[in-house]
Motif scaffolding. Structure first.
Motif, mmCIF file in Angstrom:
data_model
loop_
_atom_site.group_PDB
_atom_site.id
_atom_site.type_symbol
_atom_site.label_atom_id
_atom_site.label_comp_id
_atom_site.label_asym_id
_atom_site.label_seq_id
_atom_site.Cartn_x
_atom_site.Cartn_y
_atom_site.Cartn_z
ATOM 1 N N LEU A 505 40.144 -3.862 27.654
ATOM 2 C CA LEU A 505 39.042 -4.146 26.858
ATOM 3 C C LEU A 505 38.548 -5.497 27.405
ATOM 4 C CD1 LEU A 505 38.752 -2.806 23.261
ATOM 5 C CD2 LEU A 505 37.399 -2.089 25.292
ATOM 6 N N MET A 506 39.519 -6.526 27.223
ATOM 7 C CA MET A 506 39.068 -8.029 27.366
ATOM 8 C C MET A 506 39.000 -8.089 28.948
ATOM 9 S SD MET A 506 38.700 -8.656 24.548
ATOM 10 C CE MET A 506 38.177 -10.387 24.241
ATOM 11 N N GLU A 507 39.906 -7.418 29.768
ATOM 12 C CA GLU A 507 39.609 -7.606 31.330
ATOM 13 C C GLU A 507 38.529 -6.885 31.739
ATOM 14 O OE1 GLU A 507 43.499 -5.917 32.615
ATOM 15 O OE2 GLU A 507 44.591 -7.733 32.332
ATOM 16 N N MET A 508 38.172 -5.875 31.146
ATOM 17 C CA MET A 508 36.811 -5.042 31.676
ATOM 18 C C MET A 508 35.637 -5.649 31.328
ATOM 19 S SD MET A 508 37.401 -1.026 30.436
ATOM 20 C CE MET A 508 37.956 -1.119 28.932
ATOM 21 N N GLU A 509 35.635 -6.764 30.393
ATOM 22 C CA GLU A 509 34.557 -7.657 29.966
ATOM 23 C C GLU A 509 34.375 -8.644 31.160
ATOM 24 O OE1 GLU A 509 32.177 -7.022 28.075
ATOM 25 O OE2 GLU A 509 33.096 -5.441 27.006
ATOM 26 N N LEU A 510 35.573 -9.129 31.931
ATOM 27 C CA LEU A 510 35.349 -9.967 32.912
ATOM 28 C C LEU A 510 35.234 -9.395 34.494
ATOM 29 C CD1 LEU A 510 38.452 -12.355 31.599
ATOM 30 C CD2 LEU A 510 35.756 -12.408 30.851
ATOM 31 N N TRP A 581 25.520 -11.080 25.264
ATOM 32 C CA TRP A 581 26.727 -11.011 24.172
ATOM 33 C C TRP A 581 26.693 -10.114 23.179
ATOM 34 C CZ3 TRP A 581 30.973 -13.486 24.065
ATOM 35 C CH2 TRP A 581 31.737 -13.598 22.709
ATOM 36 N N LYS A 582 25.203 -9.285 22.756
ATOM 37 C CA LYS A 582 25.324 -8.451 22.174
ATOM 38 C C LYS A 582 25.876 -7.184 22.463
ATOM 39 C CE LYS A 582 20.910 -10.178 19.774
ATOM 40 N NZ LYS A 582 19.517 -9.670 19.326
ATOM 41 N N SER A 583 25.816 -6.844 23.839
ATOM 42 C CA SER A 583 26.571 -5.646 24.567
ATOM 43 C C SER A 583 27.925 -5.843 24.143
ATOM 44 C CB SER A 583 25.958 -5.599 25.815
ATOM 45 O OG SER A 583 24.644 -5.361 25.843
ATOM 46 N N ILE A 584 28.548 -7.011 24.561
ATOM 47 C CA ILE A 584 30.002 -7.299 24.723
ATOM 48 C C ILE A 584 30.540 -6.938 23.115
ATOM 49 C CG2 ILE A 584 31.702 -9.316 24.744
ATOM 50 C CD1 ILE A 584 29.955 -10.507 26.931
ATOM 51 N N VAL A 585 29.846 -7.444 22.230
ATOM 52 C CA VAL A 585 30.343 -7.523 20.746
ATOM 53 C C VAL A 585 30.279 -5.853 20.625
ATOM 54 C CG1 VAL A 585 29.728 -7.860 18.234
ATOM 55 C CG2 VAL A 585 29.858 -9.772 19.956
ATOM 56 N N LEU A 586 29.282 -5.049 20.727
ATOM 57 C CA LEU A 586 28.961 -3.737 20.585
ATOM 58 C C LEU A 586 30.299 -2.911 21.085
ATOM 59 C CD1 LEU A 586 27.211 -1.520 19.152
ATOM 60 C CD2 LEU A 586 25.928 -1.334 21.466
ATOM 61 N N ARG A 587 30.585 -3.396 22.656
ATOM 62 C CA ARG A 587 31.761 -2.543 23.222
ATOM 63 C C ARG A 587 32.946 -3.051 22.495
ATOM 64 N NH1 ARG A 587 28.878 -3.627 28.457
ATOM 65 N NH2 ARG A 587 29.906 -5.594 28.770
ATOM 66 N N LEU A 588 33.155 -4.181 22.126
ATOM 67 C CA LEU A 588 34.556 -4.516 21.549
ATOM 68 C C LEU A 588 34.582 -3.742 20.104
ATOM 69 C CD1 LEU A 588 34.736 -8.383 22.264
ATOM 70 C CD2 LEU A 588 35.793 -6.308 23.459
ATOM 71 N N VAL A 589 33.679 -3.393 19.340
ATOM 72 C CA VAL A 589 33.642 -3.143 18.153
ATOM 73 C C VAL A 589 33.783 -1.606 18.294
ATOM 74 C CG1 VAL A 589 32.462 -2.581 15.964
ATOM 75 C CG2 VAL A 589 32.279 -4.947 16.890
ATOM 76 N N ASP A 590 32.883 -0.787 19.137
ATOM 77 C CA ASP A 590 32.880 0.596 19.187
ATOM 78 C C ASP A 590 34.066 0.932 19.935
ATOM 79 O OD1 ASP A 590 30.669 0.449 17.891
ATOM 80 O OD2 ASP A 590 29.295 0.987 19.446
ATOM 81 N N GLY A 591 34.331 0.305 21.025
ATOM 82 C CA GLY A 591 35.469 0.808 21.714
ATOM 83 C C GLY A 591 37.085 0.531 21.014
ATOM 84 N N LEU A 592 36.999 -0.361 20.250
ATOM 85 C CA LEU A 592 38.514 -0.643 19.481
ATOM 86 C C LEU A 592 38.432 0.440 18.373
ATOM 87 C CD1 LEU A 592 40.993 -1.813 19.741
ATOM 88 C CD2 LEU A 592 40.288 -3.864 18.759
ATOM 89 N N ALA A 593 37.268 0.511 17.710
ATOM 90 C CA ALA A 593 37.096 1.536 16.485
ATOM 91 C C ALA A 593 37.606 2.886 16.981
ATOM 92 C CB ALA A 593 35.924 1.504 15.711
ATOM 93 N N LEU A 594 37.084 3.333 18.107
ATOM 94 C CA LEU A 594 37.185 4.836 18.406
ATOM 95 C C LEU A 594 38.733 4.936 18.836
ATOM 96 C CD1 LEU A 594 34.091 5.253 20.692
ATOM 97 C CD2 LEU A 594 34.642 6.408 18.203
ATOM 98 N N HIS A 595 39.328 3.849 19.604
ATOM 99 C CA HIS A 595 40.634 3.745 19.877
ATOM 100 C C HIS A 595 41.437 3.837 18.624
ATOM 101 C CE1 HIS A 595 44.537 2.344 21.702
ATOM 102 N NE2 HIS A 595 44.838 1.660 20.635
ATOM 103 N N VAL A 596 41.299 3.081 17.662
ATOM 104 C CA VAL A 596 42.023 3.194 16.579
ATOM 105 C C VAL A 596 42.137 4.569 15.693
ATOM 106 C CG1 VAL A 596 42.184 2.158 14.145
ATOM 107 C CG2 VAL A 596 41.988 0.805 15.806
#
Length: 668
Positions: A505-510, A581-596
């Motif tokens: 997830l973090m690498e994709m953001e970069l 930044w708003k898009s980054i936070v949204l991806r980190l929250v949604d992506g990790l929540a769905l993964h969990v």
């Protein structure tokens, strides 16, 4: 004076004649035996079955008294046999005396029962020696005591149908050969017998002492404060007749069931002679004759005890029936819930898969469906709610606004990055490298937050899974170590997968600055509305240096006037990062929540069963083979329950028979 002597002689002659004809025996037990014999037999049968081991108290007449108060003499008078005598404590173990009237007996039949079913027949002449021998076997040949009882069964013509428990006499000062804590040992035994509400306390008091000073009175008052369960027998009345009438009528010690004064056998008197002398004493003694005749004599005591015994048994019997049924139901249900005996590996595998199915069903309820009806008050088992709380906390830890360096002047971080990324290109183009450098710095400030979330989630899930696995495998503790290893291995894999997902997830953001989120352009456009005002404040030194900008609030731009050539790009860079930044936070929250959520669902529906199967079914079924060997605790518990059920069923049959007899006789 001569007339009185003649009357006395006639009375004595008549009394002796009555004794010879067995009038005394009929006075003791003529009608009561037929009425209470079935009840008493039932209770004695329950006592013999040791139903008290199941926590069911039986109606019992318990004989207590201070040392040398005359307890044994009272029992001898009731039974018409001689008990052990001697200095110090004569009764060193509880003696259960079962008196049974046998009108057809040519001679008395006596037997002792002790030490888990041992039965020893004896005679009237040898009963004292037999009791001493049994006592020595149980409590040793010294002067110590034991709480293991001896039962003496006396079948004899004319005795009252009674069951009494004679306990060691109370002594405070140990004599040579007795343990120092002899008082505490005796007190413990006495209290165990007299504490149950089903016990009737027969308190033997010597007329030669003040009743309130008797230790037996103090003990009985501790468990029967109102005296409603206590009957007092006063002995040695011929030695202290003065004031006895006042003692038994004033009742300073609260004896609810009243007093009976008796004269026990003296010297070589026969028991019939002793009863004649007792009758004469209470009839002609100037002081003792004033005591009401309903309060004197062994025959009266026998009748009172039979009446009390009959009443307490009749009162307690329905509750005993209920307790037996309740305990039988509980023991049967508990045995049904015990693990079944496994005879081969096939049985073990079948039970194993049943346990796994139960585990996965329970976990699906609490971790996937949010159904916690089995654990309504245990919050740690409300899996979906706890994970939702962790996800919510994770989202709050991610900053809503693009992180800024603390204490940094407005846009100076952007200015430095632009200075280091400038190249040979058109002047009005924003270098992409500058944006990527800034993006990397901002993302790195939050890269630990997602990792903390997955660590917390799997720590909680592991604890929950372990508890539920151990709960469902509780009947097979020998497989639990394998289950623990399987769960721990599974969680290590889940943590590794989640750590890899967070890294990706973090690498994709970069990798690229990309979003299809329309909110990005809207936010950027809103911020750029203030761009013109910003540039005027930077370039026109006549303008105020403090301005308010959308997205940034009130800022000071005075320091940017020396960097006017980079101010435009710096503002644009900050605007783009803020909007992105708003898009980054949204991806980190949604992506990790769905993964969990997906990982937890897979664990419940697939991974856990596979891991448990590999651990216990692998290596030629070594794990499930351990299930074939029951644990010591399980085997012990199963045997205890089986014995309990057998005992309770026998007890149920006993009380059912007596209830049928009562119903048939119309005595319910």
């Amino acid at each position: 004076m001569g007339v009185k002597k003649a009357n006395a002689a006639d009375d004595a002659k008549g009394a002796i004649t009555a004794a010879a004809s067995g009038v005394t025996a009929s006075a003791i037990a003529e009608s009561y035996n037929d009425q209470i014999r079935p009840l008493l037999d039932a209770v004695d049968r329950l006592r013999h079955l040791k139903v008290t081991q199941e926590g069911i108290q039986l109606p019992t007449i318990v004989v207590v008294g201070d040392q040398s108060s005359g307890k044994s003499s009272v029992l001898e008078s009731l039974a018409g046999i001689s008990l052990p005598r001697g200095q110090g404590i004569c009764t060193r173990v509880p003696l259960v005396m079962r008196l049974q009237d046998d009108p057809y007996a040519d001679s008395p039949k006596l037997q002792l029962e002790y030490s888990n079913g041992r039965v020893v027949a004896t005679t009237e002449a040898k009963v004292a020696d037999a009791i001493n021998a049994a006592t020595a076997e149980i409590a040793g040949s010294g002067k110590g005591i034991s709480d293991a009882p001896i039962t003496l069964v006396v079948r004899k013509r004319g005795v009252p149908d009674l069951t009494l428990v004679d306990l060691p006499g109370i002594t405070r000062v140990p004599v040579q050969g007795q343990p120092e804590d002899i008082y505490d040992q005796i007190a413990k035994i006495i209290k165990e017998y007299i504490a149950p509400k089903e016990s009737i306390i027969l308190n033997v008091l010597s007329a030669t002492v003040d009743f309130p000073t008797c230790e037996s009175i103090r003990m009985s008052q501790q468990v029967d404060r109102t005296g409603e369960r206590t009957l007092a027998v006063v002995t040695k009345v011929d030695k202290a007749p003065e004031g006895l009438l006042e003692k038994v009528t004033m009742d300073d010690v609260h004896i609810g069931l009243g007093y009976v004064c008796v004269r026990n056998r003296i010297g070589d008197e026969t028991y019939d002679q002793a009863r004649v002398e007792e009758e004469r004493l209470f009839k002609y003694h100037p002081l003792l004759s004033k005591i009401d005749k309903s309060m004197v004599g062994i025959p009266v005591l026998a009748q009172r005890l039979m009446q009390i015994q009959s009443a307490i048994i009749a009162k307690c019997l329905p509750d005993i029936v209920k307790q037996i049924n309740d305990r039988l139901s509980r023991s049967s249900a508990e045995l049904d819930q015990m693990p079944q005996d496994l005879n081969n590996v096939v049985d073990a595998v079948r039970v194993f898969f049943h346990i796994v199915k139960q585990v996965c069903t329970s976990l699906e309820k609490v971790l996937v469906r949010g159904d916690f009806d089995v654990y309504p008050e245990e919050r740690e088992f409300h899996g979906t709610a706890r994970i939702a709380e962790m996800l919510s906390g994770y989202a709050k830890k991610l900053p809503e606004q693009c992180p800024r360096s603390r204490g940094e002047l407005f846009l100076m971080e952007e200015v430095r990055i632009l200075e280091e990324t400038k190249g040979i290109n058109l002047p009005n183009f924003l270098p992409r490298s500058a944006f990527l450098v800034m993006l990397k710095k901002k993302v790195e400030t939050v890269d630990q937050v997602p990792q903390d979330l997955v660590n917390g989630v799997w720590e909680y899930v592991e604890d929950l899974v372990m508890k539920i696995v151990l709960k469902h495998s509780d009947n097979f503790p020998q497989m639990q170590s394998s289950c623990r290893r399987a769960v721990q291995s599974l969680m290590d894999k889940a943590r590794a997968r989640s750590a890899q997902h967070v890294k990706e997830l973090m690498e994709m953001e970069l990798v690229a600055d990309f979003t299809a989120n329309p909110d990005y352009m809207k936010t950027w456009a809103d911020i750029m509305v203030g761009f013109e005002e910003f540039m005027k404040a930077v370039e026109d030194h006549s303008k105020p240096t403090r301005i308010t900008l959308v997205g940034f609030g009130e800022v000071d731009v005075s320091h940017l006037r020396v960097h006017a050539d980079l101010a435009e790009k710096a503002f644009d860079l900050r605007a783009r990062l803020t909007a992105y930044w708003k898009s980054i936070v949204l991806r980190l929250v949604d992506g990790l929540a769905l993964h969990v959520l997906r990982a937890v669902k897979l664990l419940v529906e697939k991974d856990l069963e596979e891991e448990l199967g590999n651990e216990l079914l692998g290596n030629k079924f070594a794990g499930v083979e351990r299930m074939l060997t029951p644990s010591p605790s399980t085997g012990t518990k199963r045997e205890r329950l089986k014995k309990s059920i057998v005992l309770l069923r026998q007890s149920k049959e006993v009380v059912a028979n007596i209830m049928d007899k009562i119903s048939a006789a119309g005595e319910v």
